[in-house]
Motif scaffolding. Structure first.
Motif, mmCIF file in Angstrom:
data_model
loop_
_atom_site.group_PDB
_atom_site.id
_atom_site.type_symbol
_atom_site.label_atom_id
_atom_site.label_comp_id
_atom_site.label_asym_id
_atom_site.label_seq_id
_atom_site.Cartn_x
_atom_site.Cartn_y
_atom_site.Cartn_z
ATOM 1 N N ILE A 202 0.904 -1.229 -0.071
ATOM 2 C CA ILE A 202 0.018 0.055 0.009
ATOM 3 C C ILE A 202 0.893 1.390 0.025
ATOM 4 N N TRP A 203 0.659 2.132 -0.826
ATOM 5 C CA TRP A 203 1.326 3.356 -0.937
ATOM 6 C C TRP A 203 0.456 4.858 -0.650
ATOM 7 N N LEU A 204 0.835 5.724 0.037
ATOM 8 C CA LEU A 204 0.148 7.000 0.319
ATOM 9 C C LEU A 204 0.866 7.846 -0.859
ATOM 10 N N ILE A 205 -0.040 8.544 -1.486
ATOM 11 C CA ILE A 205 0.658 9.412 -2.501
ATOM 12 C C ILE A 205 0.498 10.800 -2.159
ATOM 13 N N ASP A 206 1.565 11.596 -2.338
ATOM 14 C CA ASP A 206 1.517 13.178 -2.011
ATOM 15 C C ASP A 206 1.110 13.620 -3.416
ATOM 16 N N PRO A 207 0.827 15.169 -3.202
ATOM 17 C CA PRO A 207 0.473 15.711 -4.773
ATOM 18 C C PRO A 207 1.443 15.857 -5.639
ATOM 19 N N ASN A 208 2.902 15.596 -5.055
ATOM 20 C CA ASN A 208 3.830 15.626 -6.156
ATOM 21 C C ASN A 208 4.089 14.307 -6.553
ATOM 22 N N GLY A 209 3.401 13.390 -6.383
ATOM 23 C CA GLY A 209 3.677 11.999 -6.820
ATOM 24 C C GLY A 209 4.401 11.142 -6.168
ATOM 25 N N ASP A 210 5.286 11.555 -5.053
ATOM 26 C CA ASP A 210 5.731 10.845 -4.208
ATOM 27 C C ASP A 210 5.109 9.828 -3.417
ATOM 28 N N ARG A 211 5.695 8.460 -3.166
ATOM 29 C CA ARG A 211 4.988 7.510 -2.631
ATOM 30 C C ARG A 211 5.720 7.173 -1.281
ATOM 31 N N THR A 212 4.923 6.794 -0.077
ATOM 32 C CA THR A 212 5.233 6.309 1.067
ATOM 33 C C THR A 212 4.716 5.035 1.386
ATOM 34 N N SER A 213 5.331 4.355 1.599
ATOM 35 C CA SER A 213 4.736 2.805 2.203
ATOM 36 C C SER A 213 4.025 2.884 3.435
ATOM 37 N N ALA A 214 2.852 2.134 3.017
ATOM 38 C CA ALA A 214 1.811 2.016 4.252
ATOM 39 C C ALA A 214 1.527 0.708 4.649
ATOM 40 N N GLY A 215 2.333 -0.212 4.223
ATOM 41 C CA GLY A 215 2.260 -1.586 4.670
ATOM 42 C C GLY A 215 1.929 -2.709 3.548
ATOM 43 N N ILE A 216 2.273 -3.820 3.782
ATOM 44 C CA ILE A 216 2.061 -4.856 2.895
ATOM 45 C C ILE A 216 1.087 -5.893 3.271
ATOM 46 N N PHE A 217 0.478 -6.626 2.351
ATOM 47 C CA PHE A 217 -0.556 -7.649 2.617
ATOM 48 C C PHE A 217 -0.566 -8.507 1.689
ATOM 49 N N ARG A 218 -1.176 -9.683 1.973
ATOM 50 C CA ARG A 218 -1.616 -10.784 1.209
ATOM 51 C C ARG A 218 -2.997 -10.920 1.054
ATOM 52 N N PRO A 219 -3.639 -11.612 -0.184
ATOM 53 C CA PRO A 219 -4.909 -11.827 -0.386
ATOM 54 C C PRO A 219 -5.422 -12.901 0.730
ATOM 55 N N GLU A 220 -6.471 -12.671 1.276
ATOM 56 C CA GLU A 220 -7.110 -13.673 2.057
ATOM 57 C C GLU A 220 -7.145 -14.922 1.299
ATOM 58 N N THR A 221 -6.848 -16.133 1.648
ATOM 59 C CA THR A 221 -7.184 -17.311 1.101
ATOM 60 C C THR A 221 -8.415 -17.869 1.383
ATOM 61 N N GLY A 222 -9.193 -18.129 0.491
ATOM 62 C CA GLY A 222 -10.382 -18.759 0.445
ATOM 63 C C GLY A 222 -11.589 -17.683 0.566
ATOM 64 N N GLY A 223 -11.466 -16.543 0.922
ATOM 65 C CA GLY A 223 -12.343 -15.570 1.278
ATOM 66 C C GLY A 223 -12.856 -14.797 -0.289
ATOM 67 N N ARG A 224 -13.861 -14.130 -0.342
ATOM 68 C CA ARG A 224 -14.166 -13.432 -1.455
ATOM 69 C C ARG A 224 -13.392 -11.934 -1.501
ATOM 70 N N PHE A 225 -13.170 -11.827 -0.108
ATOM 71 C CA PHE A 225 -12.756 -10.188 -0.077
ATOM 72 C C PHE A 225 -11.748 -10.210 1.164
ATOM 73 N N SER A 226 -10.825 -9.219 0.967
ATOM 74 C CA SER A 226 -9.995 -8.903 1.868
ATOM 75 C C SER A 226 -10.022 -7.556 2.612
ATOM 76 N N MET A 227 -9.839 -7.560 4.072
ATOM 77 C CA MET A 227 -9.966 -6.416 4.889
ATOM 78 C C MET A 227 -8.433 -6.231 5.310
ATOM 79 N N GLU A 228 -7.945 -4.938 5.022
ATOM 80 C CA GLU A 228 -6.556 -4.637 5.472
ATOM 81 C C GLU A 228 -6.648 -3.106 6.225
ATOM 82 N N THR A 229 -6.395 -3.292 7.504
ATOM 83 C CA THR A 229 -6.257 -2.060 8.432
ATOM 84 C C THR A 229 -5.172 -1.428 7.941
ATOM 85 N N ILE A 230 -5.075 -0.232 7.695
ATOM 86 C CA ILE A 230 -3.946 0.853 7.277
ATOM 87 C C ILE A 230 -3.791 1.717 8.518
ATOM 88 N N THR A 231 -2.462 1.820 8.972
ATOM 89 C CA THR A 231 -2.141 2.647 10.001
ATOM 90 C C THR A 231 -1.357 3.777 9.065
#
Ligand SMILES: [Zn+2]
Length: 244
Positions: free
Chosen positions: A181-210
């Motif tokens: 996950i990347w947070l993007i500022d108006p200049n287009g610079d990216r800051t990482s906000a964490g990584i995740f993998r798809p939930e196996t078996g579920g139709r949807f994934s929920m990821e809390t972002i700090t």
């Protein structure tokens, strides 16, 4: 001198086969330097013994003789350790021990598997609770995510500094990849906000972002596929990007 010579002459056969002791050898060798007769006698014995060596080639002893001789060696006199033979009970005990060991390993792998599953479920539950709580806040932004491969929502509360990403039909990725996950500022610079993998078996994934404390400098969020462990900057294909 004559008596001495006779004595030395008698010693020559023993000297020729190296059977004289050191003092006798020394005395005989001193005498040999002065006595032609003894030297000739020695030469004759040497020739004789050399001939004996040549005319009787060494022969290997027969197998039965070798066996008999070997049986008389001290190493053969030791009693051989009695070979251990297992009774049926001991076999059964050994088998039971192995079986228990195997079952324990199996149980251990099950526990580890369950523990991993529990951690994943716990994370999902946290995300679901965060999503529910956020939906009840009036200040929460509820943004739609629509991309080629994925659809979902971004629940974002900049003041509280939390966000939850809800993604449907997230494409599976290989074990050596992760979503980032990347947070993007108006200049287009990216800051990482964490990584995740798809939930196996579920139709949807929920990821809390700090989120970082100061969210005012960011204007968008995106997700890319990156090598496992994540990257400093996006390098892989983009899954989606939205502005907020
Ligand atoms: Zn002599």
């Amino acid at each position: 001198m004559s008596n001495e010579h006779t004595l030395f002459l008698e010693n020559i056969p023993a000297y020729a086969i190296g059977a004289l002791d050191a003092p006798e050898t020394g005395a005989l060798e001193a005498h040999l330097r002065t006595c032609e007769t003894c030297r000739a006698e020695l030469a004759a014995y040497r020739a004789l013994s050399d001939n004996l060596l040549v005319t009787t080639p060494p022969r290997a002893p027969s197998a039965s003789l070798r066996r008999r001789l070997r049986g008389q060696l001290p190493s053969a006199q030791r009693t051989e350790p009695r070979r251990r033979s297992w009774t049926l009970g001991q076999w059964a005990l050994g088998f039971a021990v192995l079986l228990l060991l195997g079952l324990n390993l199996f149980a251990l792998s099950q526990v580890l598997g369950l523990r991993g599953q529990q951690a994943r479920l716990s994370r999902q539950l946290d995300s679901a609770q965060a999503a529910l709580a956020m939906l009840s806040y009036p200040g929460t932004q509820n943004l739609s995510i629509q991309a080629d491969n994925v659809a979902g929502r971004l629940l974002l509360d900049k003041d509280q500094g939390t966000a939850v990403l809800v993604l449907w039909d997230l494409p599976a990725i290989s074990q050596d990849k992760t979503y980032q996950i990347w947070l993007i500022d108006p200049n287009g610079d990216r800051t990482s906000a964490g990584i995740f993998r798809p939930e196996t078996g579920g139709r949807f994934s929920m990821e809390t972002i700090t989120l970082p404390q100061d969210m005012s400098k960011f204007s968008g969020i995106g997700v890319t596929a990156e090598p496992a462990g994540g990257s400093d900057q996006p390098t892989g294909p983009r899954l989606f990007k939205i502005d907020f």
